[in-house]
Design a protein around this motif. Structure first.
Motif, mmCIF file in Angstrom:
data_model
loop_
_atom_site.group_PDB
_atom_site.id
_atom_site.type_symbol
_atom_site.label_atom_id
_atom_site.label_comp_id
_atom_site.label_asym_id
_atom_site.label_seq_id
_atom_site.Cartn_x
_atom_site.Cartn_y
_atom_site.Cartn_z
ATOM 1 N N ALA A 123 27.187 53.921 -60.696
ATOM 2 C CA ALA A 123 27.577 53.671 -59.312
ATOM 3 C C ALA A 123 27.527 52.164 -59.069
ATOM 4 N N TYR A 124 28.443 51.689 -58.239
ATOM 5 C CA TYR A 124 28.556 50.254 -57.987
ATOM 6 C C TYR A 124 28.778 49.980 -56.501
ATOM 7 N N GLU A 125 28.227 48.871 -56.059
ATOM 8 C CA GLU A 125 28.503 48.350 -54.732
ATOM 9 C C GLU A 125 29.358 47.098 -54.926
ATOM 10 N N LEU A 126 30.537 47.081 -54.315
ATOM 11 C CA LEU A 126 31.494 45.996 -54.495
ATOM 12 C C LEU A 126 31.662 45.241 -53.181
ATOM 13 N N HIS A 127 31.690 43.926 -53.256
ATOM 14 C CA HIS A 127 31.933 43.073 -52.088
ATOM 15 C C HIS A 127 33.060 42.113 -52.422
ATOM 16 N N TYR A 153 36.955 57.541 -59.942
ATOM 17 C CA TYR A 153 35.753 57.291 -59.150
ATOM 18 C C TYR A 153 35.856 57.986 -57.812
ATOM 19 N N GLU A 154 34.692 58.178 -57.194
ATOM 20 C CA GLU A 154 34.602 58.732 -55.852
ATOM 21 C C GLU A 154 34.094 57.620 -54.941
ATOM 22 N N VAL A 155 34.770 57.419 -53.808
ATOM 23 C CA VAL A 155 34.350 56.405 -52.842
ATOM 24 C C VAL A 155 33.268 57.016 -51.961
ATOM 25 N N LEU A 156 32.088 56.408 -51.972
ATOM 26 C CA LEU A 156 30.975 56.886 -51.157
ATOM 27 C C LEU A 156 30.954 56.195 -49.793
ATOM 28 N N HIS A 157 31.425 54.971 -49.756
ATOM 29 C CA HIS A 157 31.431 54.196 -48.508
ATOM 30 C C HIS A 157 32.450 53.075 -48.647
ATOM 31 N N ARG A 158 33.182 52.801 -47.566
ATOM 32 C CA ARG A 158 34.088 51.641 -47.565
ATOM 33 C C ARG A 158 34.120 51.053 -46.166
ATOM 34 N N TRP A 159 34.283 49.728 -46.112
ATOM 35 C CA TRP A 159 34.265 49.019 -44.839
ATOM 36 C C TRP A 159 35.032 47.715 -45.009
ATOM 37 N N GLN A 160 35.781 47.312 -43.972
ATOM 38 C CA GLN A 160 36.497 46.047 -44.029
ATOM 39 C C GLN A 160 36.586 45.437 -42.637
ATOM 40 N N ARG A 161 36.491 44.107 -42.596
ATOM 41 C CA ARG A 161 36.653 43.349 -41.357
ATOM 42 C C ARG A 161 37.721 42.296 -41.615
ATOM 43 N N TYR A 162 38.673 42.197 -40.692
ATOM 44 C CA TYR A 162 39.730 41.196 -40.791
ATOM 45 C C TYR A 162 39.472 40.085 -39.795
ATOM 46 N N GLY A 163 39.670 38.856 -40.222
ATOM 47 C CA GLY A 163 39.613 37.719 -39.322
ATOM 48 C C GLY A 163 41.024 37.304 -38.946
ATOM 49 N N ARG A 164 41.178 36.736 -37.786
ATOM 50 C CA ARG A 164 42.492 36.273 -37.348
ATOM 51 C C ARG A 164 42.656 34.797 -37.667
ATOM 52 N N LEU A 205 39.914 45.499 -49.238
ATOM 53 C CA LEU A 205 39.695 46.775 -49.904
ATOM 54 C C LEU A 205 40.617 46.946 -51.100
ATOM 55 N N ALA A 206 41.832 46.425 -51.009
ATOM 56 C CA ALA A 206 42.768 46.522 -52.136
ATOM 57 C C ALA A 206 42.192 45.828 -53.367
ATOM 58 N N GLN A 207 41.601 44.678 -53.160
ATOM 59 C CA GLN A 207 40.971 43.935 -54.253
ATOM 60 C C GLN A 207 39.814 44.746 -54.851
ATOM 61 N N LEU A 208 39.034 45.399 -54.005
ATOM 62 C CA LEU A 208 37.899 46.193 -54.479
ATOM 63 C C LEU A 208 38.357 47.441 -55.221
ATOM 64 N N GLU A 209 39.458 48.046 -54.783
ATOM 65 C CA GLU A 209 39.985 49.224 -55.470
ATOM 66 C C GLU A 209 40.450 48.884 -56.880
ATOM 67 N N ILE A 210 41.043 47.721 -57.049
ATOM 68 C CA ILE A 210 41.459 47.283 -58.389
ATOM 69 C C ILE A 210 40.244 47.119 -59.288
ATOM 70 N N ALA A 245 35.057 42.752 -47.142
ATOM 71 C CA ALA A 245 35.193 44.168 -47.464
ATOM 72 C C ALA A 245 34.028 44.590 -48.343
ATOM 73 N N GLN A 246 33.628 45.849 -48.199
ATOM 74 C CA GLN A 246 32.546 46.406 -48.991
ATOM 75 C C GLN A 246 32.918 47.831 -49.353
ATOM 76 N N MET A 247 32.626 48.221 -50.582
ATOM 77 C CA MET A 247 32.925 49.581 -51.019
ATOM 78 C C MET A 247 31.855 50.002 -52.023
ATOM 79 N N THR A 248 31.386 51.243 -51.903
ATOM 80 C CA THR A 248 30.445 51.820 -52.845
ATOM 81 C C THR A 248 31.146 52.965 -53.556
ATOM 82 N N VAL A 249 31.139 52.918 -54.888
ATOM 83 C CA VAL A 249 31.837 53.938 -55.678
ATOM 84 C C VAL A 249 30.902 54.536 -56.708
ATOM 85 N N GLN A 250 31.176 55.794 -57.074
ATOM 86 C CA GLN A 250 30.473 56.470 -58.156
ATOM 87 C C GLN A 250 31.504 56.895 -59.193
ATOM 88 N N CYS A 251 31.315 56.432 -60.403
ATOM 89 C CA CYS A 251 32.277 56.725 -61.469
ATOM 90 C C CYS A 251 32.181 58.182 -61.897
#
Length: 106
Positions: free
Chosen positions: A37-41, A60-71, A45-50, A98-104
């Protein structure tokens, strides 16, 4: 026709190319099982999915994902505004997170 290459032009091109190499922070976490399992920052999110596809070639299974956009800056005529747009184009805007937690899968 012969192309002339200038040193400042090559330096600018290299700088823009490096902007496109956004980094992903990867941290292994305990999953309680055999699966990794990994926590990606990163910036998007597209970058983290790659990166998740690279880390987990069997899926993998996504356990958690979150993203904030700045203007970007609204003032389009300033150097700051142009720099913000360039950073956004390259996926390196400081206000994007962006943050995503995945389990392989095994």
């Amino acid at each position: 026709m012969k192309l002339h290459r200038s040193k400042p032009g090559l330096a600018l091109l290299a700088s823009v190319a490096l902007l496109g190499c956004a980094t992903v922070d990867v941290r292994g976490i305990g999953s309680g099982g055999r699966e990794s399992a990994y926590e990606l920052h990163g910036a998007t999110l597209a970058q983290l999915e790659i990166e998740a596809q690279r880390l987990c070639p069997k899926g993998y299974e996504v356990l958690h994902r979150w993203q904030r956009y700045g203007r970007p800056e609204k003032d389009g005529g300033t150097i700051v505004g142009w720099w913000a747009r360039l950073g956004e184009f390259a996926g390196m805007s400081g206000d994007n997170d962006a943050q995503m937690t995945v389990q392989c899968k095994t």
